[in-house]
Scaffold this active site. Structure first.
Site, mmCIF file in Angstrom:
data_model
loop_
_atom_site.group_PDB
_atom_site.id
_atom_site.type_symbol
_atom_site.label_atom_id
_atom_site.label_comp_id
_atom_site.label_asym_id
_atom_site.label_seq_id
_atom_site.Cartn_x
_atom_site.Cartn_y
_atom_site.Cartn_z
ATOM 1 N N LYS A 92 -10.214 -2.566 6.901
ATOM 2 C CA LYS A 92 -8.962 -2.186 7.564
ATOM 3 C C LYS A 92 -9.349 -1.644 8.933
ATOM 4 C CE LYS A 92 -5.528 1.550 7.259
ATOM 5 N NZ LYS A 92 -4.285 1.859 6.560
ATOM 6 N N GLU B 252 0.871 -1.182 0.000
ATOM 7 C CA GLU B 252 0.000 0.000 0.000
ATOM 8 C C GLU B 252 0.902 1.224 0.000
ATOM 9 O OE1 GLU B 252 -2.628 0.263 3.477
ATOM 10 O OE2 GLU B 252 -2.564 2.447 3.313
ATOM 11 N N ARG C 26 0.055 10.360 0.770
ATOM 12 C CA ARG C 26 0.298 11.392 1.782
ATOM 13 C C ARG C 26 1.419 12.335 1.401
ATOM 14 N NH1 ARG C 26 0.459 7.507 7.090
ATOM 15 N NH2 ARG C 26 -1.330 6.322 6.372
HETATM 16 C C1 3PG Z 1 -1.573 3.406 8.039
HETATM 17 O O1 3PG Z 1 -1.896 4.265 7.242
HETATM 18 O O2 3PG Z 1 -2.084 2.285 7.997
HETATM 19 C C2 3PG Z 1 -0.598 3.724 9.105
HETATM 20 O O3 3PG Z 1 0.050 4.920 8.893
HETATM 21 C C3 3PG Z 1 0.395 2.657 9.331
HETATM 22 O O4 3PG Z 1 0.607 2.655 10.668
HETATM 23 P P1 3PG Z 1 2.040 2.424 11.300
HETATM 24 O O5 3PG Z 1 2.932 3.501 10.712
HETATM 25 O O6 3PG Z 1 1.823 2.597 12.770
HETATM 26 O O7 3PG Z 1 2.493 1.045 10.912
#
Ligand code: 3PG
Length: 208
Positions: free
Chosen positions: A129, A41, A45
């Site tokens: 999710k 993914e 951003r």
């Molecule tokens: C996401 O968008 O799923 C999160 O930013 C991922 O979370 P993490 O950086 O805590 O793994």
């Protein structure tokens, strides 16, 4: 078109990528492939995100690429045009659902409460999710969903590490977790693909 349940079955960990430099995208994807990862993914951003999706979609047929942080309709279309094969959202609005449908791409919709999940199931989604996973309830929350929300698949993301991934993956309703720990933003910027390959190997081995 690969369905979301099929995508979640491709491996125990889906790396969540925040990338600042699109020239790093293909070496990053190659490092993940070398480590045994089959789906990623790339979050929308950063200004480099769409160009990164385009580069990986063009150069790396061995990895299925999704666009993350899809928070509105327009981003769904832009992601599809760049080559994304599926979409992921942190939470879910009607606009995101419409955007994914108009783009013709499967959506892994974000949710963090039982009522949100029930609405998504009513709308026909069988996988979500769970975000932000650690902060919104942890493994015990998702374990509690298994009986009342039978048939639901959950991909927890947010605050997960290699160690805590095992707790999540031991749950019957969790086929896959997401996380940035495999390829953190700073590691990608530094071009530390050797560590990313090692992290990917350790993540892929969680299936064993
Ligand atoms: C996401 O968008 O799923 C999160 O930013 C991922 O979370 P993490 O950086 O805590 O793994």
């Amino acid at each position: 078109m690969t369905s979301i349940p099929d995508i979640l079955a491709m491996g125990p960990v889906m790396p969540v990528i925040v990338i600042d430099d699109s020239s790093k995208a293909v070496p990053l994807a190659q490092a993940l492939i070398d480590g045994g990862i089959r789906t990623i993914e790339i979050t929308l951003r950063t200004p480099a995100a769409l160009e990164s999706i385009r580069a990986v979609a063009d150069a790396c047929p061995d990895i299925l690429i999704g666009a993350g942080t899809v928070t509105n309709e327009a981003l769904a279309t832009s992601a599809r045009d760049a080559g994304a094969r599926f979409l992921v959202s942190p939470g879910t609005t009607d606009a995101v659902i419409k955007g994914a449908a108009d783009a013709g791409l499967p959506l892994l919709p974000g949710a963090a409460s039982v009522s949100e999940i029930m609405r998504l199931m009513d709308a026909g989604f069988s996988a979500i999710k769970f975000f932000p996973a650690a902060a919104a309830g942890g493994p015990s929350f998702v374990k509690s969903l298994a009986s009342p929300l039978a048939g639901l698949q959950v991909c927890p993301t947010g605050g997960i590490s290699l160690d805590s991934a095992r707790d999540w993956l031991s749950l019957p309703n969790v086929p896959c977790v997401g996380g940035s720990w495999i390829a953190p933003q700073t590691m990608i910027s530094a071009g530390d693909f050797r560590t990313i390959i090692a992290n990917a190997r350790a993540a892929a081995a969680l299936a064993d």
